[in-house]
Design a protein around this motif. Structure first.
Motif, short mmCIF file in Angstrom:
data_model
loop_
_atom_site.label_atom_id
_atom_site.label_comp_id
_atom_site.label_asym_id
_atom_site.label_seq_id
_atom_site.Cartn_x
_atom_site.Cartn_y
_atom_site.Cartn_z
N ILE A 115 0.83 -1.21 0.00
CA ILE A 115 0.00 0.00 0.00
C ILE A 115 0.86 1.26 0.00
O ILE A 115 0.56 2.24 -0.69
N THR A 116 1.94 1.23 0.76
CA THR A 116 2.80 2.40 0.92
C THR A 116 4.18 2.12 0.34
O THR A 116 4.84 1.17 0.72
N ASN A 117 4.60 2.95 -0.61
CA ASN A 117 5.93 2.82 -1.20
C ASN A 117 6.97 3.03 -0.10
O ASN A 117 6.98 4.05 0.60
N ALA A 118 7.86 2.06 0.05
CA ALA A 118 8.82 2.10 1.14
C ALA A 118 9.71 3.34 1.11
O ALA A 118 10.13 3.85 2.14
N LYS A 119 9.97 3.87 -0.08
CA LYS A 119 10.83 5.04 -0.20
C LYS A 119 10.20 6.28 0.42
O LYS A 119 10.90 7.24 0.75
N ARG A 120 8.88 6.25 0.59
CA ARG A 120 8.19 7.41 1.16
C ARG A 120 8.40 7.54 2.66
O ARG A 120 8.02 8.55 3.25
N ILE A 121 9.00 6.53 3.28
CA ILE A 121 9.16 6.61 4.74
C ILE A 121 10.36 7.43 5.16
O ILE A 121 10.52 7.73 6.35
N ARG A 122 11.23 7.80 4.23
CA ARG A 122 12.46 8.51 4.60
C ARG A 122 12.19 9.74 5.45
O ARG A 122 12.88 9.97 6.46
N PRO A 123 11.19 10.59 5.11
CA PRO A 123 10.92 11.76 5.98
C PRO A 123 10.46 11.37 7.38
O PRO A 123 10.61 12.13 8.32
N VAL A 124 9.88 10.16 7.51
CA VAL A 124 9.38 9.70 8.82
C VAL A 124 10.53 9.32 9.74
O VAL A 124 10.43 9.44 10.97
N LEU A 125 11.64 8.88 9.16
CA LEU A 125 12.75 8.37 9.96
C LEU A 125 13.26 9.41 10.96
O LEU A 125 13.55 9.08 12.11
N ASP A 126 13.36 10.66 10.53
CA ASP A 126 13.83 11.71 11.44
C ASP A 126 12.83 11.96 12.57
O ASP A 126 13.23 12.27 13.70
N ARG A 127 11.53 11.77 12.28
CA ARG A 127 10.51 12.04 13.28
C ARG A 127 10.45 10.95 14.35
O ARG A 127 10.09 11.21 15.49
N ILE A 128 10.80 9.70 13.97
CA ILE A 128 10.71 8.61 14.94
C ILE A 128 12.04 8.34 15.64
O ILE A 128 12.08 7.66 16.66
N LYS A 129 13.13 8.87 15.11
CA LYS A 129 14.46 8.58 15.65
C LYS A 129 14.59 8.87 17.13
O LYS A 129 15.15 8.04 17.88
N PRO A 130 14.08 10.00 17.65
CA PRO A 130 14.24 10.27 19.09
C PRO A 130 13.56 9.26 20.00
O PRO A 130 13.86 9.18 21.19
N PHE A 131 12.64 8.48 19.45
CA PHE A 131 11.84 7.56 20.26
C PHE A 131 12.25 6.10 20.09
O PHE A 131 11.64 5.20 20.67
N ASN A 132 13.28 5.86 19.27
CA ASN A 132 13.81 4.50 19.06
C ASN A 132 12.71 3.54 18.62
O ASN A 132 12.62 2.40 19.08
N ILE A 133 11.85 4.00 17.73
CA ILE A 133 10.76 3.17 17.21
C ILE A 133 11.29 2.29 16.08
O ILE A 133 12.00 2.76 15.19
N LYS A 134 10.94 1.00 16.13
CA LYS A 134 11.35 0.05 15.10
C LYS A 134 10.29 -0.03 14.00
O LYS A 134 9.09 0.01 14.27
N LEU A 135 10.76 -0.14 12.76
CA LEU A 135 9.85 -0.24 11.61
C LEU A 135 9.73 -1.68 11.14
O LEU A 135 10.74 -2.37 10.95
#
Length: 403
Positions: free
Chosen positions: A141-161
């Motif tokens: 459903i979601t192109n994996a390349k579109r997650i790049r902007p999300v990586l910076d937003r989740i980094k402080p919380f150590n969230i696993k994808l």
């Protein structure tokens, strides 16, 4: 007693190690999600399995990823589980409401891991980030390349994808480069065929050893000769003799004596499990576990139904069912090196014959990937309660082997 079915799918890390299994409710062996309310499905999964101890058995001691609707969370169903044993998957949510935020924070504060599913990359979900451990993304459903902007937003919380619907090893490698940590799908069922590849001598030897143990009568001289070519096999055999021997001290003077002392049943189990473990790599460890469970369940089903006429072949067929993935070679080429009975070869190569139908039924039951299981269970007189019980037993058996 009513029995619910569980479809199980592995979740693996970048090193192909299994970190857990998503457990999904099914109300029949058809392995489709039933047309019932998600709240009811979650409740059935918990009530009909957890209280019998089945969920931890089926998840082989790994994390159990379980879907919980908001209603289930409000009713505090997750508190029935040890916080170290499950991951709470949020399902059925369209937005991060104040109520959902309060609920997720409640479980986070109690030490539970929470995974956000059905994630669409929208910033509306960011408010949940401090309280969730994982995010699942359906890459169909979601192109994996579109997650790049999300990586910076989740980094402080150590969230696993977690990437869902991963079908090939190539996809896995690409997703790792993007930033995904875990993977869920059927990619490990697909063999990677390398042109011109030949089996290493040790692997060929292990295949001969497995097939040799299913000859009747057993040739203890030949088995001892094969074992004697490998130090680890020799040590394993002698250690097993020591474990089996109770009371008087047993003085082993030859590998043949050690093999004969164990007897056919224990020797078969030892040889097949140890040989399979030597063929397994980090990448194929999950496949190996599934093969063992398939073998054990096939053998059990063949004793209680019209499949009884192929019962002698059931275990080895299940054990070898994913050998092409483990060795990355076509099944028909592998089997040319093994002196197997024709029904076994037909089942493994073409999934044909009675044995082939038993193989398909068993694999589809375990993975939740089939539509004709109900027809086969009815046709061959298999009882739903019996299948479920033996699946749990096979999972426990596999877990006890430590593979």
């Amino acid at each position: 007693m009513q029995i619910s079915y569980i479809a199980r799918q592995a979740i693996l890390d970048r090193n192909h190690q299994t970190v857990g299994y998503e457990l999904l409710f099914r109300d029949s062996p058809e392995n489709k999600f039933p047309e019932i309310d998600q709240d009811i499905a979650s409740s059935k999964l918990i009530i009909q399995n957890h209280f019998q101890g089945d969920i931890q058995s089926v998840s082989l001691g790994k994390l159990a990823f379980i879907n919980f609707t908001e209603k289930c969370l409000i009713n505090k169903y997750p508190l029935m589980f040890d916080k170290a044993s499950i991951v709470i998957e949020l399902v059925g949510h369209q937005s991060a409401s104040d109520r959902l935020l309060k609920i997720v924070k409640y479980y986070h504060d109690k030490g539970y891991k929470v995974a956000l599913t059905e994630y669409d990359l929208d910033e509306k979900w960011d408010v949940l980030f401090p309280y969730i451990a994982m995010i699942k993304i359906d890459i169909e459903i979601t192109n994996a390349k579109r997650i790049r902007p999300v990586l910076d937003r989740i980094k402080p919380f150590n969230i696993k994808l977690i990437a869902e619907k991963v079908e090939t090893n190539y996809q896995l490698q690409s997703l790792a480069e993007v930033g995904f940590n875990y993977y869920q799908g059927f990619f490990y069922h697909e063999p990677e065929i390398i042109e011109g590849q030949t089996l290493a001598p040790i692997k060929s030897q292990m295949l001969h050893l497995i097939s040799e143990t299913f000859n009747k009568p057993l040739d203890f001289d030949h088995i001892a000769e094969i074992i004697g070519h490998d130090v680890n096999l020799t040590l394993g055999l002698l250690k097993l003799v020591n474990n089996v021997a109770t009371g008087a001290r047993v003085e082993i003077t030859s590998l043949k004596q050690a093999a004969a002392y164990l007897g056919e049943d224990k020797l078969k189990q030892f040889v097949t499990i140890l040989a399979l473990s030597k063929l397994t790599t980090n990448k194929t460890s999950e496949v190996s576990r599934q093969s063992l469970i398939t073998a054990k369940l096939m053998a059990a089903l063949a004793t209680e139904s019209a499949f009884i006429e192929v019962s002698d072949f059931a275990f080895i067929t299940g054990l070898l069912s994913a050998i092409e993935v483990i060795l990355s070679r076509p099944m028909d080429e592998i089997l040319k090196t093994m002196p197997l009975a024709k029904p076994i070869v037909d089942a493994l190569v073409n999934h044909s014959g009675l044995l082939g139908e038993l193989l398909d039924l068993t694999i589809n039951y375990i993975t939740g990937n089939g539509e004709n299981i109900q027809q086969l269970t009815d046709l061959y007189g298999l009882d739903a309660n019996f299948i479920h019980k033996e699946f749990v037993h096979a999972s426990n058996w596999c877990k006890s082997l430590g593979i």
